[in-house]
Design a protein around this motif. Sequence first.
Motif, mmCIF file in Angstrom:
data_model
loop_
_atom_site.group_PDB
_atom_site.id
_atom_site.type_symbol
_atom_site.label_atom_id
_atom_site.label_comp_id
_atom_site.label_asym_id
_atom_site.label_seq_id
_atom_site.Cartn_x
_atom_site.Cartn_y
_atom_site.Cartn_z
ATOM 1 N N ASP A 61 47.152 45.202 36.625
ATOM 2 C CA ASP A 61 48.234 45.823 37.390
ATOM 3 C C ASP A 61 49.549 45.069 37.237
ATOM 4 O O ASP A 61 50.617 45.616 37.469
ATOM 5 N N LYS A 133 38.521 34.976 39.563
ATOM 6 C CA LYS A 133 37.056 34.945 39.514
ATOM 7 C C LYS A 133 36.446 35.316 40.872
ATOM 8 O O LYS A 133 35.571 36.172 40.958
ATOM 9 N N SER A 134 36.925 34.678 41.919
ATOM 10 C CA SER A 134 36.367 34.949 43.251
ATOM 11 C C SER A 134 36.657 36.378 43.693
ATOM 12 O O SER A 134 35.815 37.034 44.309
ATOM 13 N N THR A 135 37.856 36.848 43.377
ATOM 14 C CA THR A 135 38.226 38.215 43.769
ATOM 15 C C THR A 135 37.285 39.216 43.100
ATOM 16 O O THR A 135 36.809 40.162 43.733
ATOM 17 N N GLY A 153 42.381 26.401 42.029
ATOM 18 C CA GLY A 153 41.388 25.391 42.406
ATOM 19 C C GLY A 153 40.649 25.640 43.706
ATOM 20 O O GLY A 153 40.077 24.724 44.273
ATOM 21 N N THR A 155 37.977 27.870 44.237
ATOM 22 C CA THR A 155 36.536 28.125 44.104
ATOM 23 C C THR A 155 35.708 26.827 44.165
ATOM 24 O O THR A 155 35.999 25.908 43.434
HETATM 25 N N1 LIG Z 1 47.629 41.608 41.417
HETATM 26 C C1 LIG Z 1 46.417 41.130 41.275
HETATM 27 N N2 LIG Z 1 46.085 39.972 41.865
HETATM 28 C C2 LIG Z 1 44.840 39.517 41.699
HETATM 29 C C3 LIG Z 1 43.856 40.208 40.933
HETATM 30 N N3 LIG Z 1 42.715 39.487 40.964
HETATM 31 C C4 LIG Z 1 42.980 38.388 41.706
HETATM 32 N N4 LIG Z 1 44.251 38.401 42.154
HETATM 33 C C5 LIG Z 1 44.933 37.351 42.956
HETATM 34 O O1 LIG Z 1 44.965 36.151 42.188
HETATM 35 C C6 LIG Z 1 44.847 35.009 43.052
HETATM 36 C C7 LIG Z 1 43.710 34.125 42.582
HETATM 37 O O2 LIG Z 1 42.478 34.824 42.758
HETATM 38 P P1 LIG Z 1 41.088 34.059 42.952
HETATM 39 O O3 LIG Z 1 40.015 35.108 42.987
HETATM 40 O O4 LIG Z 1 41.183 33.082 44.053
HETATM 41 O O5 LIG Z 1 41.029 33.255 41.556
HETATM 42 P P2 LIG Z 1 39.902 32.250 41.021
HETATM 43 O O6 LIG Z 1 39.824 32.449 39.531
HETATM 44 O O7 LIG Z 1 38.617 32.402 41.778
HETATM 45 O O8 LIG Z 1 40.617 30.877 41.342
HETATM 46 P P3 LIG Z 1 40.019 29.375 41.468
HETATM 47 O O9 LIG Z 1 39.282 29.355 42.747
HETATM 48 O O10 LIG Z 1 41.273 28.612 41.479
HETATM 49 O O11 LIG Z 1 39.176 29.077 40.278
HETATM 50 C C8 LIG Z 1 44.635 35.572 44.481
HETATM 51 O O12 LIG Z 1 45.859 35.572 45.121
HETATM 52 C C9 LIG Z 1 44.149 37.002 44.216
HETATM 53 O O13 LIG Z 1 44.484 37.877 45.262
HETATM 54 C C10 LIG Z 1 44.239 41.454 40.314
HETATM 55 O O14 LIG Z 1 43.467 42.134 39.617
HETATM 56 N N5 LIG Z 1 45.533 41.851 40.542
#
Ligand SMILES: Nc1nc2c(ncn2[C@@H]2O[C@H](COP(=O)(O)OP(=O)(O)OP(=O)(O)O)[C@@H](O)[C@H]2O)c(=O)[nH]1
Length: 293
Positions: A61, A133-135, A153, A155
């Motif tokens: 997006d 990843k978490s999302t 950081g 997760t």
């Molecule tokens: N616009 C948008 N934002 C996203 C999407 N997926 C995740 N985000 C945002 O990106 C940010 C990081 O998402 P996380 O799921 O915490 O990322 P992660 O890879 O688990 O991060 P770590 O815990 O640092 O390893 C958050 O603010 C989410 O809301 C997406 O598809 N679109």
Amino acid sequence: MTIQWFPGHMAKARREVTEQLKLVDIVFELIDARLPLSSRNPMIDQVIHQKPRLLILNKMDLADQTETTRWIRYFEKQGIRAVAINSFEGKGLQAVTKAAKEILEPKLERMRKRGIRPGAIRAMIVGIPNVGKSTLINRLAKKNIAKTGNKPGVTKAQQWIKFGKELELLDTPGILWPKFEDKEVGYKLALTGAIKDTIVNMEDLAVYGLRFLEENYPDRLLERYGLSTIGEDLLHVFDQIGTLRKVYTTGGEVEYDKVAELIVHDIRNENLGKLTFDFTSQQPHELADADTD
Ligand SMILES: Nc1nc2c(ncn2[C@@H]2O[C@H](COP(=O)(O)OP(=O)(O)OP(=O)(O)O)[C@@H](O)[C@H]2O)c(=O)[nH]1
């Protein structure tokens, strides 16, 4: 640019992913659709090794859609199946299961021929910090089990999450380090929020962002800030943006550090439209013909 990854952290991260890999049939390599090269771990091929892989371009997006389509074709030409998703809104998730099944079909077919009924596909997510990843795990699980945050950081802590009858996902993603040997990659990661603000010089980042826009999205620069070029007179550029957006100190002077923050904020928050920071057209010629046919 200083990053919080040290050789010991990298070795540990790689060891953990290698252990988790033994549990799964397929790896979902999650990257940021805005950075299809820069948000990949530099050793990903050696880490994943022969394990089947689906490349997932998340945050579609926020990315330039034309470039995302080019990147998917680019990767597929290299024999890497790729899909684009928006895990924040849960868009494209069916394509993930479908692609995983198709990638594993030869193996599943061999099992069926031997009279073994294949169970659910077991998968794990691997990616650098902040790619979502978490999302994605939460979306697939349809409930909030993995902690998410907008800072890199977050997760931390393993069980299986069922996605329908066909897919089981390890609830702990594999976190790998980003490419940070290249200064430009560092800027791109910082502009998309994958690197902590505290380790980046905001003014350098803003200038990198302006120059990037001038070269790749000049129309957006003109539309947002009334600038057709950046040139060498950066003070003038910052003055113009500061005046236009009324970023002043109490004494009525343009506040340059706040102008820098505003530019970075605008880039990160789609105020300059959907942007992609890596281009297939900048790849070596033999690999860059992804959209010529
Ligand atoms: N616009 C948008 N934002 C996203 C999407 N997926 C995740 N985000 C945002 O990106 C940010 C990081 O998402 P996380 O799921 O915490 O990322 P992660 O890879 O688990 O991060 P770590 O815990 O640092 O390893 C958050 O603010 C989410 O809301 C997406 O598809 N679109």
